[in-house]
Design a protein around this motif. Structure first.
Motif, PDB file in Angstrom:
ATOM      1  N   MET A 105      69.776 -42.826 102.926  1.00  0.00           N
ATOM      2  CA  MET A 105      70.957 -42.026 103.200  1.00  0.00           C
ATOM      3  C   MET A 105      70.577 -40.697 103.853  1.00  0.00           C
ATOM      4  SD  MET A 105      73.483 -43.871 101.505  1.00  0.00           S
ATOM      5  CE  MET A 105      74.654 -42.913 100.625  1.00  0.00           C
ATOM      6  N   HIS A 106      71.592 -40.017 104.346  1.00  0.00           N
ATOM      7  CA  HIS A 106      71.427 -38.765 105.064  1.00  0.00           C
ATOM      8  C   HIS A 106      71.827 -37.601 104.159  1.00  0.00           C
ATOM      9  CE1 HIS A 106      70.947 -41.335 108.534  1.00  0.00           C
ATOM     10  NE2 HIS A 106      72.001 -41.989 108.107  1.00  0.00           N
ATOM     11  N   PRO A 107      70.944 -36.616 103.954  1.00  0.00           N
ATOM     12  CA  PRO A 107      71.298 -35.480 103.093  1.00  0.00           C
ATOM     13  C   PRO A 107      72.529 -34.747 103.609  1.00  0.00           C
ATOM     14  CG  PRO A 107      68.955 -35.478 103.590  1.00  0.00           C
ATOM     15  CD  PRO A 107      69.590 -36.523 104.463  1.00  0.00           C
ATOM     16  N   ALA A 108      73.450 -34.440 102.710  1.00  0.00           N
ATOM     17  CA  ALA A 108      74.679 -33.733 103.090  1.00  0.00           C
ATOM     18  C   ALA A 108      75.183 -32.928 101.907  1.00  0.00           C
ATOM     19  CB  ALA A 108      75.744 -34.727 103.534  1.00  0.00           C
ATOM     20  N   GLN A 109      75.460 -31.674 102.140  1.00  0.00           N
ATOM     21  CA  GLN A 109      76.098 -30.849 101.110  1.00  0.00           C
ATOM     22  C   GLN A 109      77.589 -31.146 101.177  1.00  0.00           C
ATOM     23  OE1 GLN A 109      74.448 -28.719  99.005  1.00  0.00           O
ATOM     24  NE2 GLN A 109      76.369 -28.404  97.960  1.00  0.00           N
ATOM     25  N   LEU A 155      86.019 -39.970 111.323  1.00  0.00           N
ATOM     26  CA  LEU A 155      86.980 -38.949 111.726  1.00  0.00           C
ATOM     27  C   LEU A 155      86.564 -37.634 111.078  1.00  0.00           C
ATOM     28  CD1 LEU A 155      88.454 -41.813 111.656  1.00  0.00           C
ATOM     29  CD2 LEU A 155      90.543 -40.501 111.742  1.00  0.00           C
ATOM     30  N   ILE A 156      86.465 -36.582 111.895  1.00  0.00           N
ATOM     31  CA  ILE A 156      86.033 -35.268 111.443  1.00  0.00           C
ATOM     32  C   ILE A 156      87.089 -34.252 111.860  1.00  0.00           C
ATOM     33  CG2 ILE A 156      84.242 -33.492 111.611  1.00  0.00           C
ATOM     34  CD1 ILE A 156      83.132 -36.024 110.391  1.00  0.00           C
ATOM     35  N   ALA A 157      87.448 -33.346 110.956  1.00  0.00           N
ATOM     36  CA  ALA A 157      88.407 -32.285 111.285  1.00  0.00           C
ATOM     37  C   ALA A 157      88.095 -31.054 110.441  1.00  0.00           C
ATOM     38  CB  ALA A 157      89.836 -32.746 111.025  1.00  0.00           C
ATOM     39  N   GLN A 158      88.476 -29.898 110.969  1.00  0.00           N
ATOM     40  CA  GLN A 158      88.256 -28.659 110.229  1.00  0.00           C
ATOM     41  C   GLN A 158      89.531 -28.274 109.491  1.00  0.00           C
ATOM     42  OE1 GLN A 158      86.837 -25.248 112.468  1.00  0.00           O
ATOM     43  NE2 GLN A 158      85.696 -24.574 110.673  1.00  0.00           N
ATOM     44  N   HIS A 159      89.372 -27.941 108.214  1.00  0.00           N
ATOM     45  CA  HIS A 159      90.494 -27.516 107.376  1.00  0.00           C
ATOM     46  C   HIS A 159      90.832 -26.060 107.690  1.00  0.00           C
ATOM     47  CE1 HIS A 159      92.548 -26.408 103.556  1.00  0.00           C
ATOM     48  NE2 HIS A 159      93.006 -27.654 103.662  1.00  0.00           N
ATOM     49  N   THR A 160      92.012 -25.636 107.318  1.00  0.00           N
ATOM     50  CA  THR A 160      92.448 -24.263 107.575  1.00  0.00           C
ATOM     51  C   THR A 160      91.584 -23.231 106.858  1.00  0.00           C
ATOM     52  OG1 THR A 160      94.069 -24.454 105.786  1.00  0.00           O
ATOM     53  CG2 THR A 160      94.853 -24.897 108.027  1.00  0.00           C
ATOM     54  N   ASP A 161      90.895 -23.638 105.785  1.00  0.00           N
ATOM     55  CA  ASP A 161      90.029 -22.696 105.062  1.00  0.00           C
ATOM     56  C   ASP A 161      88.617 -22.632 105.633  1.00  0.00           C
ATOM     57  OD1 ASP A 161      88.802 -25.015 104.156  1.00  0.00           O
ATOM     58  OD2 ASP A 161      89.357 -24.729 102.061  1.00  0.00           O
ATOM     59  N   GLY A 162      88.373 -23.342 106.741  1.00  0.00           N
ATOM     60  CA  GLY A 162      87.073 -23.310 107.399  1.00  0.00           C
ATOM     61  C   GLY A 162      86.130 -24.427 107.005  1.00  0.00           C
ATOM     62  N   LEU A 163      86.414 -25.114 105.898  1.00  0.00           N
ATOM     63  CA  LEU A 163      85.584 -26.262 105.519  1.00  0.00           C
ATOM     64  C   LEU A 163      85.856 -27.424 106.466  1.00  0.00           C
ATOM     65  CD1 LEU A 163      85.940 -26.201 101.626  1.00  0.00           C
ATOM     66  CD2 LEU A 163      83.977 -25.458 102.990  1.00  0.00           C
ATOM     67  N   TRP A 164      84.951 -28.384 106.470  1.00  0.00           N
ATOM     68  CA  TRP A 164      85.100 -29.578 107.307  1.00  0.00           C
ATOM     69  C   TRP A 164      85.452 -30.768 106.426  1.00  0.00           C
ATOM     70  CZ3 TRP A 164      85.005 -29.552 112.557  1.00  0.00           C
ATOM     71  CH2 TRP A 164      84.622 -28.351 113.154  1.00  0.00           C
ATOM     72  N   MET A 165      86.256 -31.680 106.964  1.00  0.00           N
ATOM     73  CA  MET A 165      86.683 -32.887 106.245  1.00  0.00           C
ATOM     74  C   MET A 165      86.230 -34.106 107.042  1.00  0.00           C
ATOM     75  SD  MET A 165      90.625 -31.685 105.548  1.00  0.00           S
ATOM     76  CE  MET A 165      90.907 -31.359 107.287  1.00  0.00           C
ATOM     77  N   TRP A 166      86.062 -35.220 106.339  1.00  0.00           N
ATOM     78  CA  TRP A 166      85.711 -36.477 107.007  1.00  0.00           C
ATOM     79  C   TRP A 166      86.493 -37.623 106.397  1.00  0.00           C
ATOM     80  CZ3 TRP A 166      82.870 -34.649 102.957  1.00  0.00           C
ATOM     81  CH2 TRP A 166      82.590 -35.541 101.936  1.00  0.00           C
ATOM     82  N   SER A 167      86.571 -38.690 107.180  1.00  0.00           N
ATOM     83  CA  SER A 167      87.080 -39.966 106.673  1.00  0.00           C
ATOM     84  C   SER A 167      86.415 -41.069 107.484  1.00  0.00           C
ATOM     85  CB  SER A 167      88.609 -40.056 106.771  1.00  0.00           C
ATOM     86  OG  SER A 167      89.015 -40.099 108.118  1.00  0.00           O
ATOM     87  N   ASN A 200      87.614 -34.702 100.439  1.00  0.00           N
ATOM     88  CA  ASN A 200      86.277 -34.783 101.033  1.00  0.00           C
ATOM     89  C   ASN A 200      86.036 -33.571 101.920  1.00  0.00           C
ATOM     90  OD1 ASN A 200      85.936 -37.281  99.869  1.00  0.00           O
ATOM     91  ND2 ASN A 200      86.513 -38.416 101.695  1.00  0.00           N
ATOM     92  N   PHE A 201      85.235 -32.614 101.426  1.00  0.00           N
ATOM     93  CA  PHE A 201      84.972 -31.392 102.170  1.00  0.00           C
ATOM     94  C   PHE A 201      83.477 -31.157 102.277  1.00  0.00           C
ATOM     95  CE2 PHE A 201      89.188 -30.819 100.406  1.00  0.00           C
ATOM     96  CZ  PHE A 201      89.899 -30.286 101.475  1.00  0.00           C
ATOM     97  N   ALA A 202      83.097 -30.502 103.354  1.00  0.00           N
ATOM     98  CA  ALA A 202      81.704 -30.114 103.573  1.00  0.00           C
ATOM     99  C   ALA A 202      81.694 -28.720 104.197  1.00  0.00           C
ATOM    100  CB  ALA A 202      81.006 -31.119 104.486  1.00  0.00           C
TER     101      ALA A 202
END
Length: 149
Positions: free
Chosen positions: A26-30, A75-87, A107-109
């Motif tokens: 797997m790929h390391p991800a915070q 699918l990747i998008a940025q949330h209004t709080d600056g975090l990133w989301m994926w699906s 799901n936030f990063a």
């Protein structure tokens, strides 16, 4: 009569975890995983979503017409709080599974790169073929992630 106090629900910023490196695969991800909000929003505007796609699958639509769609989508998008989301979405001859990106799923990063790596991990957990694993590895290669930064 014994009255137990109800425990407060877990805070939305519940837990951050480092996903990754299980057997070197797997790929390391915070990631920051929040509880699912059944009535929460998903992003409907495709202009706000980055699509990473692999392969093609031919299916039949409701009118029995053939349609060609990507076999795998991240699918990747940025949330209004600056975090990133994926699906993720995965399609095959017998149908598919997936969900639309949005805060609903929790799901936030902290970074764009972490969101991509977390989505790659999610797809890898489905035990895809080697061609898909190679594509996921290429998305998470250090030089590729620098392009996404």
């Amino acid at each position: 009569m014994n009255h137990e106090q109800a425990q407060p629900p877990e805070a939305p910023e519940a837990r951050a975890r480092l996903s990754g490196a299980v057997g070197g695969m797997m790929h390391p991800a915070q990631t920051i995983i929040r509880p699912v909000d059944p009535y929460g929003p998903v992003i409907q505007d495709d202009d706000q979503v980055e699509f990473l796609e692999f392969g093609k699958t031919t299916l039949f639509d409701d009118q029995r017409k053939r349609v060609s769609i990507p076999s795998i989508q991240i699918l990747i998008a940025q949330h209004t709080d600056g975090l990133w989301m994926w699906s993720t979405r995965v399609y095959g001859l017998m149908g598919g599974r997936g969900y639309r990106v949005g805060p609903k799923w929790g799901n936030f990063a902290p970074t764009h790169q972490d969101a991509i790596a977390a989505a790659c991990n999610e797809i890898e957990e489905m035990r895809p073929g080697q061609d898909v694993i190679d594509w996921l590895d290429s998305l998470c290669a250090p030089e590729q992630l620098e392009l996404f930064a």
